[in-house]
Design a protein around this motif. Structure first.
Motif, PDB file in Angstrom:
ATOM      1  N   LEU A   3       0.832  -1.207   0.000  1.00  0.00           N
ATOM      2  CA  LEU A   3       0.000   0.000   0.000  1.00  0.00           C
ATOM      3  C   LEU A   3       0.869   1.262   0.000  1.00  0.00           C
ATOM      4  CD1 LEU A   3      -2.679  -1.225   2.544  1.00  0.00           C
ATOM      5  CD2 LEU A   3      -3.046  -0.852   0.115  1.00  0.00           C
ATOM      6  N   ASP A   4       1.961   1.218   0.780  1.00  0.00           N
ATOM      7  CA  ASP A   4       2.887   2.356   0.812  1.00  0.00           C
ATOM      8  C   ASP A   4       3.483   2.593  -0.574  1.00  0.00           C
ATOM      9  OD1 ASP A   4       2.397   2.564   3.510  1.00  0.00           O
ATOM     10  OD2 ASP A   4       4.257   1.565   4.131  1.00  0.00           O
ATOM     11  N   ALA A  61      -2.385   6.333   6.560  1.00  0.00           N
ATOM     12  CA  ALA A  61      -2.423   6.962   7.882  1.00  0.00           C
ATOM     13  C   ALA A  61      -3.596   7.940   7.985  1.00  0.00           C
ATOM     14  CB  ALA A  61      -1.109   7.670   8.159  1.00  0.00           C
ATOM     15  N   SER A  62      -3.842   8.738   6.943  1.00  0.00           N
ATOM     16  CA  SER A  62      -4.935   9.714   6.995  1.00  0.00           C
ATOM     17  C   SER A  62      -6.222   9.194   6.364  1.00  0.00           C
ATOM     18  CB  SER A  62      -4.564  11.004   6.258  1.00  0.00           C
ATOM     19  OG  SER A  62      -3.202  11.215   6.266  1.00  0.00           O
ATOM     20  N   THR A  67      -8.571   3.085   4.177  1.00  0.00           N
ATOM     21  CA  THR A  67      -7.494   2.103   4.001  1.00  0.00           C
ATOM     22  C   THR A  67      -6.642   1.930   5.256  1.00  0.00           C
ATOM     23  OG1 THR A  67      -6.123   3.837   3.024  1.00  0.00           O
ATOM     24  CG2 THR A  67      -7.287   2.390   1.497  1.00  0.00           C
ATOM     25  N   ASN A  68      -7.080   2.600   6.297  1.00  0.00           N
ATOM     26  CA  ASN A  68      -6.377   2.559   7.581  1.00  0.00           C
ATOM     27  C   ASN A  68      -5.976   1.167   8.039  1.00  0.00           C
ATOM     28  OD1 ASN A  68      -6.414   3.430  10.745  1.00  0.00           O
ATOM     29  ND2 ASN A  68      -6.038   5.091   9.287  1.00  0.00           N
ATOM     30  N   ASN A  69      -6.910   0.266   7.944  1.00  0.00           N
ATOM     31  CA  ASN A  69      -6.680  -1.085   8.452  1.00  0.00           C
ATOM     32  C   ASN A  69      -6.716  -2.131   7.329  1.00  0.00           C
ATOM     33  OD1 ASN A  69      -6.068  -2.567  10.709  1.00  0.00           O
ATOM     34  ND2 ASN A  69      -8.210  -2.951  11.268  1.00  0.00           N
ATOM     35  N   VAL A 125      -6.699  -7.460   4.593  1.00  0.00           N
ATOM     36  CA  VAL A 125      -6.307  -8.288   3.449  1.00  0.00           C
ATOM     37  C   VAL A 125      -5.531  -9.527   3.915  1.00  0.00           C
ATOM     38  CG1 VAL A 125      -4.926  -8.356   1.321  1.00  0.00           C
ATOM     39  CG2 VAL A 125      -6.369  -6.381   1.799  1.00  0.00           C
ATOM     40  N   ALA A 126      -4.629  -9.304   4.875  1.00  0.00           N
ATOM     41  CA  ALA A 126      -3.855 -10.437   5.414  1.00  0.00           C
ATOM     42  C   ALA A 126      -4.793 -11.488   5.997  1.00  0.00           C
ATOM     43  CB  ALA A 126      -2.879  -9.946   6.471  1.00  0.00           C
TER      44      ALA A 126
END
Ligand SMILES: [Zn+2]
Length: 243
Positions: free
Chosen positions: A64-65, A72-73, A77-79, A84-85
């Motif tokens: 994602l990074d 983060a903001s 998509t925070n978690n 997904v894992a």
């Protein structure tokens, strides 16, 4: 210190080794294949699946990074990395990480020797190439003999779920399922037909929403006897020309 009295030294040096590396080492040592559609449950020790989940989460966060998503903001998509894992390890690809369903086989006391068809069984899988969903149905035809083991009808679905719960290739998935049913029941004949939509065809690539892939495996008398094969195929609703 007290808890790990059996192998204290090894554990302390092992601390930094990712759990996936340890599992791979065991697989390599045993010369076992670990393709996407192989089950590796016997090489995972108790408690390691949770650690594997943490490891996949970290790597997923890296993806994602690298996709330049501000997790983060962005509350959406925070978690996501964790979700997904979990989805991969505990849900859609669970068939790689857990042992097969316990199936009790019974002797064929009634000496059943008529064609039996189970289906449609819903298939939920994903392709190994793109990790896109593969959703469809399958039918299983069994011709038992007096030595064939009998298993409950719902057990066929449990076996199918276990095999399909891995990144798969449709042609290999039906063969894996056929091998498994063959091994559990040893019938005179076994036939499997699978029909599925591959989302990698509809969502990307040629963007064809309607194409389906149909394939089959025929074993034993289904190979030798065209009438039996025809009977099986005619009893599957979708393949009946009348429908
Ligand atoms: Zn694909």
């Amino acid at each position: 210190m007290l808890m790990k009295s059996d192998t204290p030294q090894r554990d302390s040096t092992d601390e930094g080794t990712p759990v996936s590396v340890k599992i791979r080492e065991r697989l390599n040592l045993a010369r076992k294949r670990f393709n996407a559609n192989d089950n590796i449950a016997e090489f995972i020790e108790p408690g390691e699946l949770e650690k594997l989940l943490d490891e996949v989460e970290v790597k997923m966060q890296g993806v994602l990074d690298s996709m330049v998503i501000d997790t983060a903001s962005d509350h959406n998509t925070n978690n996501t990395a964790r979700r997904v894992a979990k989805m991969y390890l505990n849900e859609v690809f669970k068939g790689r990480y857990v042992t097969g369903p316990t199936i009790t086989e019974f002797p064929n006391a009634e000496h059943l020797n008529e064609l039996m068809i189970v289906g449609p069984i819903t298939v939920r899988s994903a392709c190994s190439h793109h990790f896109c969903p593969v959703i469809g149905k399958l039918w299983i035809g069994v011709l038992p003999n007096e030595h064939t083991n009998v298993i409950g009808l719902s057990k066929y679905a449990r076996l199918a779920e276990w095999v399909m719960g891995r990144p798969q290739i449709q042609e290999e998935a039906v063969v894996q399922l056929a091998d498994l049913i063959q091994e559990k029941t040893s019938p005179d004949g076994l036939a499997i037909v699978m029909e599925a939509t591959h989302f990698c065809m509809g969502w990307r690539g040629v963007k064809d929403m309607d194409s389906k892939m149909i394939n089959s495996v025929m074993r034993g008398v289904f190979l030798k006897d065209p009438n039996l094969r025809r009977e099986f195929l005619s009893l599957i609703p979708k393949h009946n020309n009348g429908n």
